[in-house]
Scaffold this motif. Structure first.
Motif, PDB file in Angstrom:
ATOM      1  N   THR A 194     -10.831   1.340   8.645  1.00  0.00           N
ATOM      2  CA  THR A 194     -10.581  -0.017   8.322  1.00  0.00           C
ATOM      3  C   THR A 194      -9.998  -1.062   9.284  1.00  0.00           C
ATOM      4  O   THR A 194     -10.248  -2.090   9.682  1.00  0.00           O
ATOM      5  CB  THR A 194      -9.642   0.040   7.109  1.00  0.00           C
ATOM      6  OG1 THR A 194     -10.343   0.934   6.480  1.00  0.00           O
ATOM      7  CG2 THR A 194      -9.373  -1.624   6.470  1.00  0.00           C
ATOM      8  N   LEU A 250      -6.966   2.291   3.033  1.00  0.00           N
ATOM      9  CA  LEU A 250      -7.561   0.889   3.318  1.00  0.00           C
ATOM     10  C   LEU A 250      -6.696  -0.181   3.360  1.00  0.00           C
ATOM     11  O   LEU A 250      -6.909  -1.055   4.205  1.00  0.00           O
ATOM     12  CB  LEU A 250      -8.627   0.716   2.034  1.00  0.00           C
ATOM     13  CG  LEU A 250      -9.891   1.109   1.881  1.00  0.00           C
ATOM     14  CD1 LEU A 250     -10.408   1.021   0.586  1.00  0.00           C
ATOM     15  CD2 LEU A 250     -10.731   0.676   2.863  1.00  0.00           C
ATOM     16  N   GLY A 251      -5.799  -0.195   2.646  1.00  0.00           N
ATOM     17  CA  GLY A 251      -4.747  -1.371   2.472  1.00  0.00           C
ATOM     18  C   GLY A 251      -3.942  -1.138   3.760  1.00  0.00           C
ATOM     19  O   GLY A 251      -3.611  -2.337   4.547  1.00  0.00           O
ATOM     20  N   LEU A 273       0.887   3.174  -3.438  1.00  0.00           N
ATOM     21  CA  LEU A 273       0.016   4.017  -3.550  1.00  0.00           C
ATOM     22  C   LEU A 273       0.568   5.225  -2.897  1.00  0.00           C
ATOM     23  O   LEU A 273       0.385   6.452  -3.819  1.00  0.00           O
ATOM     24  CB  LEU A 273      -1.373   3.410  -2.801  1.00  0.00           C
ATOM     25  CG  LEU A 273      -2.183   2.316  -3.692  1.00  0.00           C
ATOM     26  CD1 LEU A 273      -3.058   1.705  -3.104  1.00  0.00           C
ATOM     27  CD2 LEU A 273      -2.694   2.969  -4.905  1.00  0.00           C
ATOM     28  N   LEU A 325      -7.137   8.900  -4.927  1.00  0.00           N
ATOM     29  CA  LEU A 325      -7.440   7.291  -5.015  1.00  0.00           C
ATOM     30  C   LEU A 325      -6.315   6.724  -4.174  1.00  0.00           C
ATOM     31  O   LEU A 325      -6.532   5.822  -3.172  1.00  0.00           O
ATOM     32  CB  LEU A 325      -7.481   6.849  -6.255  1.00  0.00           C
ATOM     33  CG  LEU A 325      -8.527   6.946  -7.263  1.00  0.00           C
ATOM     34  CD1 LEU A 325      -8.278   6.514  -8.649  1.00  0.00           C
ATOM     35  CD2 LEU A 325      -9.844   5.941  -6.725  1.00  0.00           C
ATOM     36  N   THR A 352      -7.664   4.702   7.398  1.00  0.00           N
ATOM     37  CA  THR A 352      -6.698   3.531   8.094  1.00  0.00           C
ATOM     38  C   THR A 352      -7.424   3.219   9.429  1.00  0.00           C
ATOM     39  O   THR A 352      -7.691   1.875   9.581  1.00  0.00           O
ATOM     40  CB  THR A 352      -5.374   4.112   8.093  1.00  0.00           C
ATOM     41  OG1 THR A 352      -4.987   4.195   6.861  1.00  0.00           O
ATOM     42  CG2 THR A 352      -4.658   3.055   8.840  1.00  0.00           C
ATOM     43  N   SER A 356       0.767  -1.272  -0.017  1.00  0.00           N
ATOM     44  CA  SER A 356       0.064   0.164  -0.048  1.00  0.00           C
ATOM     45  C   SER A 356       0.794   1.252  -0.013  1.00  0.00           C
ATOM     46  O   SER A 356       0.590   2.171  -0.684  1.00  0.00           O
ATOM     47  CB  SER A 356      -1.117   0.095   1.088  1.00  0.00           C
ATOM     48  OG  SER A 356      -1.626  -1.153   1.283  1.00  0.00           O
ATOM     49  N   ILE A 375      -7.182   7.164  -0.242  1.00  0.00           N
ATOM     50  CA  ILE A 375      -8.354   6.316   0.075  1.00  0.00           C
ATOM     51  C   ILE A 375      -7.965   4.519   0.067  1.00  0.00           C
ATOM     52  O   ILE A 375      -8.082   4.198   0.862  1.00  0.00           O
ATOM     53  CB  ILE A 375      -9.548   6.356  -0.724  1.00  0.00           C
ATOM     54  CG1 ILE A 375     -10.023   7.893  -0.335  1.00  0.00           C
ATOM     55  CG2 ILE A 375     -10.625   5.309  -0.449  1.00  0.00           C
ATOM     56  CD1 ILE A 375     -11.332   8.219  -1.380  1.00  0.00           C
ATOM     57  N   CYS A 376      -7.444   4.279  -1.005  1.00  0.00           N
ATOM     58  CA  CYS A 376      -7.073   2.877  -1.493  1.00  0.00           C
ATOM     59  C   CYS A 376      -5.657   2.495  -0.328  1.00  0.00           C
ATOM     60  O   CYS A 376      -5.388   1.509   0.073  1.00  0.00           O
ATOM     61  CB  CYS A 376      -6.863   2.619  -2.498  1.00  0.00           C
ATOM     62  SG  CYS A 376      -8.236   2.686  -4.007  1.00  0.00           S
ATOM     63  N   THR A 433      -1.825   4.098  -9.295  1.00  0.00           N
ATOM     64  CA  THR A 433      -2.485   5.386  -9.890  1.00  0.00           C
ATOM     65  C   THR A 433      -1.462   6.644  -9.464  1.00  0.00           C
ATOM     66  O   THR A 433      -0.730   6.530  -8.506  1.00  0.00           O
ATOM     67  CB  THR A 433      -3.909   5.383  -8.905  1.00  0.00           C
ATOM     68  OG1 THR A 433      -4.530   6.557  -9.612  1.00  0.00           O
ATOM     69  CG2 THR A 433      -3.817   5.413  -7.471  1.00  0.00           C
TER      70      THR A 433
END
Length: 198
Positions: free
Chosen positions: A181, A110-111, A24, A103, A178, A20, A106-107, A98
């Motif tokens: 999640t 999450l990771g 990212l 993005l 984070t 992540s 957010i991603c 990305t």
């Protein structure tokens, strides 16, 4: 069997955190706190790869913690502390998923949250700021959560100064994702309902 499950969760969690970061957060300059976020800021200051900065800061921190806390107190932190920079180094040359910072925040959040949730649920930890918080607790009796909150805030502010205020806001959003999640993975958001049938 429990030991196998424990180490599998540790491996999976630290790998997800590292991926992540390298795919990212790192490429998009999203410093959402923690030692990985701090390494991102420091790598920009010293013009060095974040993987190398992460290795150096992790090893330095472990030595300092051995002095203040003793070897036995940080044994659970050693594996998580060393696995993250190891996986960051392995995945450092992979292309980013990305180039959109929203993005990525957010991603990436999450990771990192999912990875931390897996590690904490297995009874381990990732070292980093957690170890610094333990030192501050021993020296100044500071609360762990408060120390980590201030350190994460300092990283995001530093990221805003080094990169841009917009990147700092993205980092704040990523940190929020984070936390949420991580709570879900650890089962802290589950609600129980009691129904009386008359």
């Amino acid at each position: 069997m429990n030991q196998v499950k424990h180490y599998t969760s540790m491996l999976a969690g630290t790998f997800i955190i590292a991926v992540s970061f390298t795919l990212l957060q790192g490429p998009n300059q999203i410093a959402s706190g923690g030692l990985t976020g701090a390494s991102l800021v420091l790598s920009s200051i010293f013009n060095a790869p974040s993987a190398i900065i992460l290795w150096v800061t992790t090893l330095f921190l472990l030595v300092i913690c051995c002095y203040f806390l003793g070897v036995h107190s940080i044994l659970k932190s050693v594996i998580g502390s060393l696995l993250i920079p190891f996986f960051v180094y392995l995945t450092n040359d992979l292309p980013p998923l990305t180039n959109d910072p929203l993005l990525a925040s957010i991603c990436g959040g999450l990771g990192v949250g999912a990875g931390l949730g897996l590690v904490f649920r297995s009874g381990g930890n990732t070292g980093g700021f957690t170890l610094i918080a333990q030192i501050l607790h021993k020296i100044k009796a500071a609360k762990h959560s408060t120390s980590i909150m201030y350190m994460d805030a300092a990283v995001m502010i530093a990221g805003g100064l080094i990169f841009s205020s917009e990147k700092a806001l993205y980092a704040l959003a990523g940190a929020f994702v984070t936390r949420k999640t991580m709570d879900i993975i650890q089962g802290k958001n589950t609600r129980s309902k009691l129904v009386y049938i008359i």
